[in-house]
Motif scaffolding. Structure first.
Motif, PDB file in Angstrom:
ATOM      1  N   GLN A  62       0.876  -1.186   0.000  1.00 11.80           N
ATOM      2  CA  GLN A  62       0.000   0.000   0.000  1.00 11.80           C
ATOM      3  C   GLN A  62       0.910   1.232   0.000  1.00 11.80           C
ATOM      4  O   GLN A  62       2.005   1.198   0.597  1.00 11.80           O
ATOM      5  N   PHE A  63       0.453   2.278  -0.632  1.00 11.22           N
ATOM      6  CA  PHE A  63       1.272   3.499  -0.763  1.00 11.22           C
ATOM      7  C   PHE A  63       2.648   3.184  -1.365  1.00 11.22           C
ATOM      8  O   PHE A  63       3.673   3.735  -0.963  1.00 11.22           O
ATOM      9  N   GLY A  64       2.665   2.172  -2.247  1.00 12.59           N
ATOM     10  CA  GLY A  64       3.900   1.852  -2.965  1.00 12.59           C
ATOM     11  C   GLY A  64       4.930   1.077  -2.166  1.00 12.59           C
ATOM     12  O   GLY A  64       6.070   0.926  -2.601  1.00 12.59           O
ATOM     13  N   GLN A  65       4.584   0.602  -0.993  1.00 13.52           N
ATOM     14  CA  GLN A  65       5.574  -0.151  -0.205  1.00 13.52           C
ATOM     15  C   GLN A  65       4.889  -1.235   0.643  1.00 13.52           C
ATOM     16  O   GLN A  65       3.697  -1.109   0.965  1.00 13.52           O
ATOM     17  N   PRO A  66       5.625  -2.301   0.985  1.00  9.95           N
ATOM     18  CA  PRO A  66       5.020  -3.347   1.822  1.00  9.95           C
ATOM     19  C   PRO A  66       4.548  -2.748   3.140  1.00  9.95           C
ATOM     20  O   PRO A  66       5.257  -1.911   3.727  1.00  9.95           O
ATOM     21  N   ILE A  67       3.362  -3.180   3.594  1.00 11.30           N
ATOM     22  CA  ILE A  67       2.819  -2.567   4.824  1.00 11.30           C
ATOM     23  C   ILE A  67       3.713  -2.836   6.039  1.00 11.30           C
ATOM     24  O   ILE A  67       3.669  -2.104   7.024  1.00 11.30           O
ATOM     25  N   GLY A  68       4.543  -3.902   5.943  1.00 12.42           N
ATOM     26  CA  GLY A  68       5.463  -4.204   7.056  1.00 12.42           C
ATOM     27  C   GLY A  68       6.494  -3.114   7.276  1.00 12.42           C
ATOM     28  O   GLY A  68       7.150  -3.072   8.325  1.00 12.42           O
ATOM     29  N   THR A  69       6.651  -2.201   6.307  1.00 11.62           N
ATOM     30  CA  THR A  69       7.611  -1.099   6.505  1.00 11.62           C
ATOM     31  C   THR A  69       7.005   0.011   7.375  1.00 11.62           C
ATOM     32  O   THR A  69       7.715   0.898   7.838  1.00 11.62           O
ATOM     33  N   PHE A  70       5.670  -0.045   7.589  1.00 12.56           N
ATOM     34  CA  PHE A  70       5.045   0.953   8.475  1.00 12.56           C
ATOM     35  C   PHE A  70       5.218   0.499   9.923  1.00 12.56           C
ATOM     36  O   PHE A  70       4.916  -0.650  10.266  1.00 12.56           O
ATOM     37  N   GLN A  71       5.680   1.423  10.732  1.00 12.57           N
ATOM     38  CA  GLN A  71       6.014   1.027  12.109  1.00 12.57           C
ATOM     39  C   GLN A  71       4.795   0.505  12.885  1.00 12.57           C
ATOM     40  O   GLN A  71       4.919  -0.400  13.702  1.00 12.57           O
ATOM     41  N   SER A  72       3.612   1.056  12.580  1.00 12.22           N
ATOM     42  CA  SER A  72       2.439   0.590  13.333  1.00 12.22           C
ATOM     43  C   SER A  72       2.183  -0.893  13.049  1.00 12.22           C
ATOM     44  O   SER A  72       1.700  -1.627  13.912  1.00 12.22           O
ATOM     45  N   VAL A  73       2.539  -1.344  11.847  1.00  9.43           N
ATOM     46  CA  VAL A  73       2.361  -2.762  11.501  1.00  9.43           C
ATOM     47  C   VAL A  73       3.496  -3.599  12.101  1.00  9.43           C
ATOM     48  O   VAL A  73       3.265  -4.637  12.738  1.00  9.43           O
ATOM     49  N   SER A  74       4.721  -3.152  11.921  1.00 13.51           N
ATOM     50  CA  SER A  74       5.849  -3.962  12.417  1.00 13.51           C
ATOM     51  C   SER A  74       5.813  -4.060  13.942  1.00 13.51           C
ATOM     52  O   SER A  74       6.158  -5.101  14.513  1.00 13.51           O
ATOM     53  N   HIS A  75       5.358  -2.982  14.607  1.00 12.56           N
ATOM     54  CA  HIS A  75       5.284  -3.053  16.079  1.00 12.56           C
ATOM     55  C   HIS A  75       4.172  -3.997  16.543  1.00 12.56           C
ATOM     56  O   HIS A  75       4.303  -4.653  17.573  1.00 12.56           O
ATOM     57  N   GLU A  76       3.093  -4.039  15.765  1.00 15.12           N
ATOM     58  CA  GLU A  76       2.007  -4.982  16.096  1.00 15.12           C
ATOM     59  C   GLU A  76       2.583  -6.411  16.113  1.00 15.12           C
ATOM     60  O   GLU A  76       2.293  -7.216  16.993  1.00 15.12           O
ATOM     61  N   ILE A  77       3.421  -6.696  15.104  1.00 10.92           N
ATOM     62  CA  ILE A  77       3.996  -8.046  15.001  1.00 10.92           C
ATOM     63  C   ILE A  77       5.067  -8.247  16.082  1.00 10.92           C
ATOM     64  O   ILE A  77       5.182  -9.334  16.670  1.00 10.92           O
ATOM     65  N   ALA A  78       5.819  -7.206  16.385  1.00  7.93           N
ATOM     66  CA  ALA A  78       6.819  -7.316  17.470  1.00  7.93           C
ATOM     67  C   ALA A  78       6.120  -7.621  18.790  1.00  7.93           C
ATOM     68  O   ALA A  78       6.603  -8.437  19.588  1.00  7.93           O
ATOM     69  N   ASP A  79       4.956  -7.008  19.019  1.00 11.44           N
ATOM     70  CA  ASP A  79       4.196  -7.288  20.249  1.00 11.44           C
ATOM     71  C   ASP A  79       3.740  -8.750  20.285  1.00 11.44           C
ATOM     72  O   ASP A  79       3.738  -9.383  21.335  1.00 11.44           O
ATOM     73  N   MET A  80       3.337  -9.267  19.116  1.00 11.41           N
ATOM     74  CA  MET A  80       2.926 -10.684  19.056  1.00 11.41           C
ATOM     75  C   MET A  80       4.099 -11.571  19.468  1.00 11.41           C
ATOM     76  O   MET A  80       3.951 -12.525  20.229  1.00 11.41           O
ATOM     77  N   LYS A  81       5.278 -11.261  18.941  1.00  9.40           N
ATOM     78  CA  LYS A  81       6.469 -12.072  19.227  1.00  9.40           C
ATOM     79  C   LYS A  81       6.824 -12.000  20.713  1.00  9.40           C
ATOM     80  O   LYS A  81       7.161 -13.012  21.348  1.00  9.40           O
ATOM     81  N   PHE A  82       6.729 -10.790  21.261  1.00  8.80           N
ATOM     82  CA  PHE A  82       7.056 -10.587  22.684  1.00  8.80           C
ATOM     83  C   PHE A  82       6.140 -11.447  23.556  1.00  8.80           C
ATOM     84  O   PHE A  82       6.588 -12.181  24.444  1.00  8.80           O
ATOM     85  N   ALA A  83       4.835 -11.393  23.268  1.00  7.93           N
ATOM     86  CA  ALA A  83       3.869 -12.161  24.069  1.00  7.93           C
ATOM     87  C   ALA A  83       4.069 -13.663  23.860  1.00  7.93           C
ATOM     88  O   ALA A  83       3.973 -14.455  24.813  1.00  7.93           O
ATOM     89  N   HIS A  84       4.396 -14.066  22.651  1.00  3.77           N
ATOM     90  CA  HIS A  84       4.604 -15.482  22.343  1.00  3.77           C
ATOM     91  C   HIS A  84       5.803 -16.024  23.115  1.00  3.77           C
ATOM     92  O   HIS A  84       5.740 -17.080  23.749  1.00  3.77           O
ATOM     93  N   GLU A  85       6.903 -15.283  23.071  1.00  5.77           N
ATOM     94  CA  GLU A  85       8.128 -15.760  23.730  1.00  5.77           C
ATOM     95  C   GLU A  85       7.916 -15.832  25.250  1.00  5.77           C
ATOM     96  O   GLU A  85       8.348 -16.777  25.898  1.00  5.77           O
ATOM     97  N   THR A  86       7.212 -14.835  25.792  1.00  7.81           N
ATOM     98  CA  THR A  86       6.956 -14.832  27.238  1.00  7.81           C
ATOM     99  C   THR A  86       6.136 -16.066  27.619  1.00  7.81           C
ATOM    100  O   THR A  86       6.468 -16.772  28.578  1.00  7.81           O
ATOM    101  N   ALA A  87       5.085 -16.333  26.839  1.00  7.31           N
ATOM    102  CA  ALA A  87       4.209 -17.473  27.152  1.00  7.31           C
ATOM    103  C   ALA A  87       4.972 -18.789  27.038  1.00  7.31           C
ATOM    104  O   ALA A  87       4.832 -19.691  27.870  1.00  7.31           O
ATOM    105  N   ARG A  88       5.805 -18.882  26.008  1.00  8.73           N
ATOM    106  CA  ARG A  88       6.571 -20.114  25.764  1.00  8.73           C
ATOM    107  C   ARG A  88       7.473 -20.422  26.975  1.00  8.73           C
ATOM    108  O   ARG A  88       7.499 -21.547  27.479  1.00  8.73           O
ATOM    109  N   LEU A  89       8.164 -19.404  27.449  1.00  7.26           N
ATOM    110  CA  LEU A  89       9.078 -19.623  28.572  1.00  7.26           C
ATOM    111  C   LEU A  89       8.312 -20.006  29.835  1.00  7.26           C
ATOM    112  O   LEU A  89       8.750 -20.860  30.612  1.00  7.26           O
ATOM    113  N   MET A  90       7.159 -19.388  30.023  1.00  5.24           N
ATOM    114  CA  MET A  90       6.365 -19.716  31.216  1.00  5.24           C
ATOM    115  C   MET A  90       5.855 -21.154  31.162  1.00  5.24           C
ATOM    116  O   MET A  90       5.792 -21.831  32.183  1.00  5.24           O
TER     117      MET A  90
END
Ligand SMILES: Cc1cc2nc3c(=O)[nH]c(=O)nc-3n(C[C@H](O)[C@H](O)[C@H](O)COP(=O)(O)OP(=O)(O)OC[C@H]3O[C@@H](n4cnc5c(N)ncnc54)[C@H](O)[C@@H]3O)c2cc1C
Length: 400
Positions: free
Chosen positions: A289-317
């Protein structure tokens, strides 16, 4: 001092736990994920989800692969795996199997019904049912909830009245996972309503016993491919040999089952979250969108970073709770934290995945919205998130 065998077992469980933590592509998990992709990818999943249909064939394939028998002792046809390895296998199942209802049904049987039977059942009860559960020939359910007794589980009213040679059961259990397809049920009753939790008594009952009726499958928001229903006992006579544990020991047995359930039930969901993260990254890289992959928008990449953070925390627990239980150490806090963290991570992660997928996440055909529906139950069953927080607060010394 622990004897040499105990010390060696403890050392080896620590080594397995450390390897599980450090190696996100653990071979045990990867092998099951690959097997599930190859053997449990059902083209009819979308229709089965819509029609609330259970997949017995998938259940049987899992049994052949040794899933149901993961932690059952070898004497009863199981694989007798340590808990961390079993956890890794369930994570792998969640990664590779898109039928979250199937994974949930298997997890419910193994970590509540089977765990109770293996730990507290008599030799006769185990001999009759564990081999059949491991081989997939039988399906087991676990029932405590009633319409008026949910979180307040020890206020149950289903009564077991003592008669010559046995008991007569009367009452109705609600929301019993797998009830419409089960062969055997662990059911909690009261043998003495006057004394509250001290009167709770468990039974293991063949579902075909006269006096038991299973209601229709109740359509639900998610996990629709595993049925659940009410189960009514009406003057249902069972022999004394159907009792699990002593009269009045049911609350302790149920609490033990809950510790196992809380620690492990969500391992499949953690695997599912790993799959959702991979799908979401792929989509964020592909969608322009807007000529670039949406993953280059910080609001999208941070959404995915939050998913990873929660996943790793749950896995360790999860691994921590499994390692403590493997060592036979108290794990109530670890299990409550694991349940809370894994269920909330799966739910928030599924919602994030929809945000990133936009309308393609919202329509049914891509399965992304099913991911969200399938995760909502996790914050309710096995003790709601509110109840897990109560346990954590109580263990921290706060008034309960
Ligand atoms: C998918 C699914 C599968 C299930 N499978 C089974 C099964 O196989 N066998 C079985 O026996 N049951 C099963 N259940 C039932 C489940 O165990 C109960 O739904 C659960 O214990 C909560 O009870 P409740 O739904 O009556 O909610 P309630 O107890 O009425 O709670 C409603 C709300 O009030 C909050 N609340 C209640 N009491 C407190 C408190 N003291 N402190 C803070 N908050 C509180 C809860 O957190 C929740 O948010 C299943 C449920 C679901 C959703």
């Amino acid at each position: 001092m622990p004897d040499t065998n105990e010390a060696a077992a403890s050392e080896s469980s620590e080594a397995i736990a450390l390897e599980a933590i450090l190696n996100a592509q653990h071979p045990e998990k990867e092998a099951v994920a690959l097997w599930a992709r190859q053997n449990l990818s059902d083209p009819a999943l979308l229709e089965r989800d819509e029609g609330c249909e259970f997949w017995r064939e998938g259940w049987n394939r899992c049994a052949e692969q040794g899933i149901q028998g993961s932690v059952i002792s070898a004497d009863f046809g199981g694989r007798e795996l340590d808990l961390i390895t079993a956890m890794l296998r369930f994570e792998g199942l969640g990664v590779g199997c898109e039928d979250a209802g199937l994974v949930f049904g298997l997890s419910a049987q193994i970590w509540t019904m089977q765990a109770t039977l293996e730990k507290f059942g008599t030799g006769e009860q185990k001999g009759r049912w564990l081999p059949a559960l491991a081989s997939g020939a039988a399906i087991g359910a676990f029932a405590i909830t009633e319409h008026e007794a949910g979180s307040d589980a020890f206020s149950i009213k289903t009564e077991a009245t003592k008669v010559d040679g046995g008991y007569v059961l009367n009452g109705t259990k609600a929301f019993v996972t797998l009830a419409p397809v089960c062969d055997v049920i662990v059911v909690f009753t009261t043998t003495n309503p006057e004394v509250g939790r001290w009167g709770i008594t468990g039974f293991l009952v063949d579902i075909n016993t006269p006096g038991i009726s299973v209601g229709p499958n109740r359509p639900k928001m998610g996990l629709r491919t595993t049925p659940f229903a009410d189960v009514t006992f009406e003057n249902c006579e069972v022999p004394q040999s159907a009792r699990i544990g002593g009269e009045g020991s049911g609350a302790a047995i149920f609490s033990s089952a809950m510790e196992s359930e809380r620690a492990f039930l969500l391992a499949g969901s953690v695997g599912q979250l790993e799959r959702h993260i991979a799908q979401t990254i792929q989509y964020a890289n592909d969608r322009v969108q807007f000529g670039q992959p949406i993953g280059t928008f910080q609001s999208v990449s941070h959404e995915i970073a939050d998913m990873k953070f929660a996943h790793e925390t749950a896995r360790l627990m999860l691994y921590k709770a499994a390692a403590l239980q493997q060592r036979g150490e108290p794990s109530m806090m670890a299990a409550a934290l694991a349940k809370l963290s894994a269920s909330e991570a799966a739910l928030a992660g599924a919602m994030s995945s929809i945000r990133v997928h936009g309308a393609r996440g919202y329509v049914s055909e891509h399965g992304v919205e099913r991911g969200l529906r399938d995760t909502v139950g996790g914050v309710i069953y096995g003790g709601s998130s509110g109840i897990q927080k109560n346990i954590i607060a109580r263990l921290l010394g706060l008034p309960s």
